[in-house]
Design an enzyme around this catalytic site. Structure first.
Site, short mmCIF file in Angstrom:
data_model
loop_
_atom_site.label_atom_id
_atom_site.label_comp_id
_atom_site.label_asym_id
_atom_site.label_seq_id
_atom_site.Cartn_x
_atom_site.Cartn_y
_atom_site.Cartn_z
N TYR A 1 -4.98 4.76 5.22
CA TYR A 1 -5.76 3.95 4.27
C TYR A 1 -5.70 4.54 2.87
O TYR A 1 -5.39 3.84 1.89
CB TYR A 1 -7.21 3.86 4.74
CG TYR A 1 -8.11 3.04 3.86
CD1 TYR A 1 -8.17 1.65 3.98
CD2 TYR A 1 -8.91 3.64 2.90
CE1 TYR A 1 -9.00 0.89 3.16
CE2 TYR A 1 -9.74 2.90 2.07
CZ TYR A 1 -9.79 1.53 2.20
OH TYR A 1 -10.61 0.78 1.39
N SER B 1 -9.50 1.35 -4.12
CA SER B 1 -10.63 2.00 -3.44
C SER B 1 -10.80 3.39 -4.01
O SER B 1 -9.86 3.98 -4.57
CB SER B 1 -10.36 2.09 -1.94
OG SER B 1 -11.29 2.94 -1.30
#
Length: 309
Positions: free
Chosen positions: A151, A138
């Site tokens: 995250y 990501s």
């Protein structure tokens, strides 16, 4: 004909990637913790003339990973391409997320791609297969932010582990790539959670965020294209989207400037933004959130809802 394994292929990026490889003539092993959505992906591929098979996989369970890898190789052979895509989202600041939140995030977003890479890489090396491993990371891997620290920490670890594996497997002619998408239209937000609040409020938060996520961002097909290009040209890191490229370059040119920018991304502002998104895009969200919260009371059900991007 190539054999391709895709985790979290029940929806979003995983489904688009599985479909793209199938259209290119590959046999695809579709895996997801959600049997219903995974089976739907297989049906979509079969209807389009492709070849796919479904196998349930809980990527947070190492024993399940080992059984899955053994089944794939025993029944279908050593795969040519493995795409580790399954992931979850947990919002909330560092002091809001619990130890359980962190352990779950690390198990799924960090350890699962590394475990999957290790299990299949060993079999590729033993078989002399010139394969390729792709880990979906990501833009968060480059962004030190307080909005979802677990995250970005997990994604940064997955990205770095991918680069280390790339160096080690190069002599065996096995490629390893990290795909780092920006904002993509998937179920990641809808199936996510908010740390530091009760289950009902967490479900409402995720539903509101997901209501806008359905309309904002790029198609998962953009990421699927990036995956196939990474395999074709053996690319190390592939950002997807303008914000992903900006994050990638700024993290290298001026990490201090990037940290200064991400200080502006505070959790209180994010919560206000989620409320605004819910008012603009959401319909009957509180009722749906109540239903989601009740179903999420069983750990297995909650995991099923968060098995793919």
């Amino acid at each position: 004909m190539r054999l391709v394994v895709v985790t979290g292929a029940g929806s979003g990026i995983g489904r688009a990637t599985a479909q793209r490889f199938a259209k290119q003539g590959s046999t695809v092993v579709v895996s997801d913790i959600n049997v219903e959505t995974g089976t739907q992906t297989v049906e979509l591929i079969s209807t389009s003339g492709g070849t796919a098979v479904f196998r349930r996989l809980d990527v947070a369970d190492v024993a399940d990973w080992e059984a899955f890898a053994a089944w794939v190789c025993d029944e279908l052979g050593v795969p040519d391409v493995v795409v580790n895509n399954a992931g979850i989202l947990i919002g909330g600041g560092f002091l809001e997320q619990t130890g359980a939140d962190w352990r779950r995030m690390i198990a799924i977003n960090l350890m699962s791609p590394l475990v999957g890479s290790r299990l299949f890489a060993q079999r590729m090396v033993d078989a002399g297969t010139r394969g390729h491993i792709v880990n979906i990371c990501s833009v968060g891997a480059f962004l030190p932010t307080g909005i979802s620290p677990s995250y970005v920490t997990a994604k940064a670890g997955a990205w770095f582990g991918t680069q280390a594996l790339r160096v080690e497997l190069a002599p065996h002619h096995i490629g390893v790539s990290a795909i780092c998408p920006g904002l993509i239209r998937t179920n990641l937000a809808t199936n996510g959670s908010r740390g530091g609040v009760a289950d009902a409020e967490s479900a409402s938060w995720a539903a509101k965020l997901g209501s806008g996520h359905r309309f904002v961002g790029r198609s998962p097909n953009r990421v699927a294209f990036a995956v196939t290009q990474a395999v074709r040209f053996d690319l190390a890191t592939v950002p997807v989207g303008l914000e992903a490229w900006l994050g990638w370059y700024l993290s290298r040119l001026s990490p201090g400037a990037l940290r200064s920018m991400t200080r502006l991304l505070r959790m209180d502002l994010a919560d206000h933004g989620v409320e605004l998104v819910g008012r603009i895009f959401g319909r009957n969200l509180d009722a749906s959130a109540d239903t989601t919260a009740l179903s999420a009371g069983t750990p297995t059900t909650g995991a099923q809802a968060r098995g793919s991007k």
